[in-house]
Design an enzyme around this catalytic site. Structure first.
Site, PDB file in Angstrom:
ATOM      1  N   GLU A 293      -3.965   4.661   2.910  1.00  0.00           N
ATOM      2  CA  GLU A 293      -3.064   3.803   2.131  1.00  0.00           C
ATOM      3  C   GLU A 293      -3.793   3.235   0.927  1.00  0.00           C
ATOM      4  OE1 GLU A 293      -1.862   0.191   4.244  1.00  0.00           O
ATOM      5  OE2 GLU A 293      -3.071   0.769   5.967  1.00  0.00           O
TER       6      GLU A 293
ATOM      7  N   ASN B  19       1.371   4.775   0.986  1.00  0.00           N
ATOM      8  CA  ASN B  19       0.780   5.623   2.023  1.00  0.00           C
ATOM      9  C   ASN B  19       0.917   7.101   1.657  1.00  0.00           C
ATOM     10  OD1 ASN B  19       1.446   2.969   3.295  1.00  0.00           O
ATOM     11  ND2 ASN B  19       0.538   3.945   5.085  1.00  0.00           N
TER      12      ASN B  19
ATOM     13  N   THR C  50       0.844  -1.199   0.000  1.00  0.00           N
ATOM     14  CA  THR C  50       0.000   0.000   0.000  1.00  0.00           C
ATOM     15  C   THR C  50       0.875   1.243   0.000  1.00  0.00           C
ATOM     16  OG1 THR C  50      -0.143   0.032   2.410  1.00  0.00           O
ATOM     17  CG2 THR C  50      -1.917  -1.095   1.215  1.00  0.00           C
TER      18      THR C  50
HETATM   19  P1  ADP Z   1       5.060   0.760   3.654  1.00  0.00           P
HETATM   20  O1  ADP Z   1       4.793   0.230   5.033  1.00  0.00           O
HETATM   21  O2  ADP Z   1       6.310   1.592   3.564  1.00  0.00           O
HETATM   22  O3  ADP Z   1       3.882   1.483   3.051  1.00  0.00           O
HETATM   23  P2  ADP Z   1       4.377  -1.488   1.900  1.00  0.00           P
HETATM   24  O4  ADP Z   1       4.803  -2.909   2.159  1.00  0.00           O
HETATM   25  O5  ADP Z   1       2.951  -1.113   2.116  1.00  0.00           O
HETATM   26  O6  ADP Z   1       5.351  -0.545   2.752  1.00  0.00           O
HETATM   27  O7  ADP Z   1       4.826  -1.173   0.421  1.00  0.00           O
HETATM   28  C1  ADP Z   1       4.445   0.053  -0.140  1.00  0.00           C
HETATM   29  C2  ADP Z   1       5.314   0.473  -1.305  1.00  0.00           C
HETATM   30  O8  ADP Z   1       5.360  -0.544  -2.303  1.00  0.00           O
HETATM   31  C3  ADP Z   1       4.716   1.686  -1.980  1.00  0.00           C
HETATM   32  O9  ADP Z   1       5.129   2.897  -1.356  1.00  0.00           O
HETATM   33  C4  ADP Z   1       5.240   1.566  -3.406  1.00  0.00           C
HETATM   34  O10 ADP Z   1       6.509   2.228  -3.519  1.00  0.00           O
HETATM   35  C5  ADP Z   1       5.441   0.046  -3.581  1.00  0.00           C
HETATM   36  N1  ADP Z   1       4.430  -0.626  -4.419  1.00  0.00           N
HETATM   37  C6  ADP Z   1       4.731  -1.578  -5.348  1.00  0.00           C
HETATM   38  N2  ADP Z   1       3.617  -2.041  -5.946  1.00  0.00           N
HETATM   39  C7  ADP Z   1       2.562  -1.376  -5.387  1.00  0.00           C
HETATM   40  C8  ADP Z   1       1.137  -1.421  -5.610  1.00  0.00           C
HETATM   41  N3  ADP Z   1       0.587  -2.243  -6.518  1.00  0.00           N
HETATM   42  N4  ADP Z   1       0.356  -0.599  -4.863  1.00  0.00           N
HETATM   43  C9  ADP Z   1       0.902   0.231  -3.945  1.00  0.00           C
HETATM   44  N5  ADP Z   1       2.248   0.315  -3.689  1.00  0.00           N
HETATM   45  C10 ADP Z   1       3.074  -0.475  -4.401  1.00  0.00           C
HETATM   46  N1  RBF Z   2      -7.075  -3.046   8.004  1.00  0.00           N
HETATM   47  C1  RBF Z   2      -7.956  -3.397   8.968  1.00  0.00           C
HETATM   48  O1  RBF Z   2      -7.591  -3.476  10.134  1.00  0.00           O
HETATM   49  N2  RBF Z   2      -9.271  -3.687   8.687  1.00  0.00           N
HETATM   50  C2  RBF Z   2      -9.755  -3.639   7.418  1.00  0.00           C
HETATM   51  O2  RBF Z   2     -10.934  -3.890   7.214  1.00  0.00           O
HETATM   52  C3  RBF Z   2      -8.841  -3.274   6.358  1.00  0.00           C
HETATM   53  N3  RBF Z   2      -9.269  -3.228   5.076  1.00  0.00           N
HETATM   54  C4  RBF Z   2      -8.377  -2.876   4.088  1.00  0.00           C
HETATM   55  C5  RBF Z   2      -8.823  -2.828   2.769  1.00  0.00           C
HETATM   56  C6  RBF Z   2      -7.961  -2.452   1.750  1.00  0.00           C
HETATM   57  C7  RBF Z   2      -8.472  -2.401   0.335  1.00  0.00           C
HETATM   58  C8  RBF Z   2      -6.599  -2.135   2.052  1.00  0.00           C
HETATM   59  C9  RBF Z   2      -5.649  -1.739   0.963  1.00  0.00           C
HETATM   60  C10 RBF Z   2      -6.152  -2.192   3.359  1.00  0.00           C
HETATM   61  C11 RBF Z   2      -7.023  -2.551   4.397  1.00  0.00           C
HETATM   62  N4  RBF Z   2      -6.622  -2.604   5.716  1.00  0.00           N
HETATM   63  C12 RBF Z   2      -7.491  -2.967   6.706  1.00  0.00           C
HETATM   64  C13 RBF Z   2      -5.265  -2.160   6.080  1.00  0.00           C
HETATM   65  C14 RBF Z   2      -4.314  -3.328   6.240  1.00  0.00           C
HETATM   66  O3  RBF Z   2      -4.422  -3.812   7.557  1.00  0.00           O
HETATM   67  C15 RBF Z   2      -2.892  -2.822   5.990  1.00  0.00           C
HETATM   68  O4  RBF Z   2      -2.747  -2.441   4.632  1.00  0.00           O
HETATM   69  C16 RBF Z   2      -1.895  -3.847   6.399  1.00  0.00           C
HETATM   70  O5  RBF Z   2      -0.643  -3.262   6.375  1.00  0.00           O
HETATM   71  C17 RBF Z   2      -1.934  -5.113   5.566  1.00  0.00           C
HETATM   72  O6  RBF Z   2      -1.054  -6.043   6.131  1.00  0.00           O
HETATM   73 MG    MG Z   3       1.889   0.801   3.008  1.00  0.00          MG
END
Ligand code: ADP
Ligand code: RBF
Ligand code: MG
Length: 191
Positions: free
Chosen positions: A107, A42, A40
């Site tokens: 996110e 952020n 995700t």
């Molecule tokens: P963080 O805790 O730093 O957000 P994540 O494990 O959520 O780490 O990874 C997020 C990062 O992964 C984003 O900031 C982006 O650079 C990269 N990324 C790669 N593919 C995707 C995708 N399909 N959607 C969102 N972020 C992506």
């Molecule tokens: N986190 C929650 O605690 N409850 C949720 O219902 C939830 N829904 C999510 C739905 C989407 C589409 C996304 C992208 C994230 C959601 N998350 C939710 C956040 C999730 O816990 C977070 O991205 C974690 O880091 C995944 O491991």
């Molecule tokens: Mg993230």
């Protein structure tokens, strides 16, 4: 519990949608969402940048993400005349009850398989509709299954003609010009 795969009217988003948000992709909680297959991107939750964010109900939303990727980025494929590449997205805004966060986060999981990260990129969002409230889960598998269902909801809802991003809105299509606008004009008109 089953829930609908397609959300919203066939004639497109209805008020208060769409919401427009922009920001720089920052580091998140570093929980390894990427390893779960759901990275995700952020964005800062900052009411000086996004005045309406504090009144937006927490929950899961869907819409379009526009990324200003470096020309050297493997997925840089901007629309004609634009610097921005546009993809469908699902988004979570809130406190992630499964993780009991104390800070509100925004996110975005972009529905595209990227060849490289894009931390620091300028991202614009067009939030087109609400999917569901945030939930707590008995385990990580149930959370992941629900997120995967959200992705399918976004895909199926956004493929309808009236929900697709057109740079120049034709009759009955969503005006998404903000997603494509040059960087310096991006903030003008953001809701
Ligand atoms: P963080 O805790 O730093 O957000 P994540 O494990 O959520 O780490 O990874 C997020 C990062 O992964 C984003 O900031 C982006 O650079 C990269 N990324 C790669 N593919 C995707 C995708 N399909 N959607 C969102 N972020 C992506
Ligand atoms: N986190 C929650 O605690 N409850 C949720 O219902 C939830 N829904 C999510 C739905 C989407 C589409 C996304 C992208 C994230 C959601 N998350 C939710 C956040 C999730 O816990 C977070 O991205 C974690 O880091 C995944 O491991
Ligand atoms: Mg993230």
């Amino acid at each position: 519990m089953s829930r609908p795969l397609i959300i919203g009217s066939h004639s497109g988003p209805t008020p208060p949608f769409p919401y427009l948000m922009s920001g720089t992709v920052i580091s998140g909680f570093g929980r390894g969402s990427k390893e779960l297959g759901i990275p995700t991107a952020n964005l800062p939750v900052d009411s000086s940048l996004t005045p309406w964010i504090s009144s937006l109900p927490s929950g899961i939303y869907f819409g379009w993400a526009s990324l200003r990727l470096a020309v050297s980025h493997p997925d840089c494929a901007p629309a004609a005349g634009s610097e921005y590449s546009v993809f469908p997205m699902v988004m979570s805004v809130g406190y992630n009850p499964f993780y009991k966060n104390t800070v509100r986060s925004a996110e975005v999981h972009v529905l595209h398989k990227f060849g490289a990260d894009f931390y620091g990129a300028d991202m614009r969002l067009l939030i087109a509709g609400f999917i569901r409230e945030e939930k707590d889960y008995a385990g990580l598998d149930a959370l992941i299954a629900d997120i995967n269902f959200d992705c399918e909801v976004a895909r199926q809802s956004l493929v309808r003609p009236a929900w697709k991003p057109k740079e120049v809105a034709e009759d009955g299509t969503l005006d998404c010009s903000w997603l494509f606008r040059p960087a310096e004009e991006g903030r003008a008109g953001a809701k």
